[in-house]
Scaffold this active site. Structure first.
Site, mmCIF file in Angstrom:
data_model
loop_
_atom_site.group_PDB
_atom_site.id
_atom_site.type_symbol
_atom_site.label_atom_id
_atom_site.label_comp_id
_atom_site.label_asym_id
_atom_site.label_seq_id
_atom_site.Cartn_x
_atom_site.Cartn_y
_atom_site.Cartn_z
ATOM 1 N N HIS A 162 0.834 -1.201 0.000
ATOM 2 C CA HIS A 162 0.000 0.000 0.000
ATOM 3 C C HIS A 162 0.876 1.261 0.000
ATOM 4 O O HIS A 162 2.001 1.236 0.499
ATOM 5 C CB HIS A 162 -0.877 0.052 1.265
ATOM 6 C CG HIS A 162 -2.012 -0.912 1.280
ATOM 7 N ND1 HIS A 162 -2.240 -1.772 2.326
ATOM 8 C CD2 HIS A 162 -3.008 -1.146 0.387
ATOM 9 C CE1 HIS A 162 -3.340 -2.482 2.079
ATOM 10 N NE2 HIS A 162 -3.815 -2.134 0.917
ATOM 11 N N CYS A 249 -2.730 0.199 9.714
ATOM 12 C CA CYS A 249 -3.730 -0.801 9.277
ATOM 13 C C CYS A 249 -4.686 -1.213 10.376
ATOM 14 O O CYS A 249 -5.804 -1.647 10.103
ATOM 15 C CB CYS A 249 -3.039 -2.068 8.808
ATOM 16 S SG CYS A 249 -1.440 -1.821 8.109
HETATM 17 C C1 CIR Z 1 -3.423 -7.656 3.180
HETATM 18 O O1 CIR Z 1 -2.595 -8.140 2.396
HETATM 19 O O2 CIR Z 1 -4.438 -7.097 2.786
HETATM 20 C C2 CIR Z 1 -3.178 -7.783 4.660
HETATM 21 N N1 CIR Z 1 -2.466 -8.993 4.923
HETATM 22 C C3 CIR Z 1 -2.407 -6.597 5.194
HETATM 23 C C4 CIR Z 1 -3.155 -5.312 5.113
HETATM 24 C C5 CIR Z 1 -2.382 -4.156 5.656
HETATM 25 N N2 CIR Z 1 -3.153 -2.967 5.610
HETATM 26 C C6 CIR Z 1 -2.665 -1.745 5.466
HETATM 27 O O3 CIR Z 1 -1.480 -1.567 5.195
HETATM 28 N N3 CIR Z 1 -3.510 -0.728 5.524
#
Ligand code: CIR
Length: 254
Positions: A162, A249
């Site tokens: 991201h 996150c």
């Molecule tokens: C994913 O790949 O969607 C999750 N394992 C990690 C999401 C992390 N979210 C973020 O950076 N906002």
């Protein structure tokens, strides 16, 4: 800007099936729960109300609530995650947002994940990524224009999950960023603090009221932030890191 609220969601045992770019081991639920409790206690220490939602075992990545919505002072936008296994998480978040906000709108075409959005006092930066596409960005621009926001599309570096994996807002004018992201010029006009070499993984940090929450284990960057006057709290992040997750996150903040 002071935050009065944060929303979090407890990790589920299915977290072991969470998405990851590279498999570096199975996350340990008990350790993740302990880190999560420390994270929530630290948010609360600033005086904010933290809404703790129950685990959603059907969605292994649902602890990463940030990707489900954009929370602005004027209203909330429900996202449309680009990861198929995460699409349903947004609808699970919507009722909580409706209970807390007067106005809640939703992305209905294309895809955007909250992790690709960095809101500063002057604009909303959105990184195109494997999860966020042009249609989604256009829809986000249309939806937030009603509240007077300007959306600027930028690029998430290749191989980075991201946009905010590589940056965070420390105050109205200051951004913590990796050098590889800043090299794109996307933060020209802002004050920038770089993560130390080899410590790129701590760029996903958050400023929450008087505190800066950063993942533990990045001493050189911690020292840079302390020298710049920030009050830092280091939170264990070993288990979320196995799933490409960091400090931002784990909550929606407004
Ligand atoms: C994913 O790949 O969607 C999750 N394992 C990690 C999401 C992390 N979210 C973020 O950076 N906002």
């Amino acid at each position: 800007f002071r935050f009065t609220h944060a929303i979090t969601r407890a990790p589920a045992p299915s977290i072991v099936d969470g998405l990851r770019a590279v498999d570096t081991g199975t996350p340990d639920l008990a350790v993740m729960q302990a880190h999560h409790a420390d994270y929530i206690a630290t948010l609360r220490e600033t005086g904010a109300t933290v809404v703790e939602l129950p685990a959603l075992p059907a969605y292994p990545d649902s602890v990463f609530v940030e990707d489900t919505a954009l929370c602005l002072p004027e209203g909330a936008v429900v996202m449309r995650p680009g990861a198929p296994s995460r699409l349903g998480e947004a609808a699970e978040m919507a009722p909580t947002l409706r209970a807390l906000y007067g106005e809640v709108v939703a992305i209905e075409s294309g895809h955007v994940e909250g992790g690709d959005i960095l809101t500063t006092e002057r604009e909303i930066l959105v990184g195109r990524s494997a999860r966020t596409d042009a249609d989604g960005v256009a829809e986000l621009a249309r939806l937030t224009a009603r509240w007077g926001y300007a959306v600027r599309e930028v690029e998430t570096p290749p191989g980075v999950l991201h946009f905010k994996t590589d940056c965070s807002l420390l105050d109205a004018e200051t951004i913590l960023t990796t050098e590889r992201l800043a090299a794109s010029g996307c933060f020209d006009g802002y004050k920038v603090i770089h993560t130390a070499e080899g410590e790129e993984a701590c760029a996903n940090t958050i400023r929450f009221n008087d505190l800066v929450l950063m993942p533990a284990g990045f001493p050189k960057t911690a020292e840079r932030l302390a020298a710049a006057g920030y009050d830092i709290r280091q939170i264990g992040n070993s288990e979320c890191a196995k799933l490409d997750g960091g400090m931002s996150c784990l909550s929606l903040r407004f």
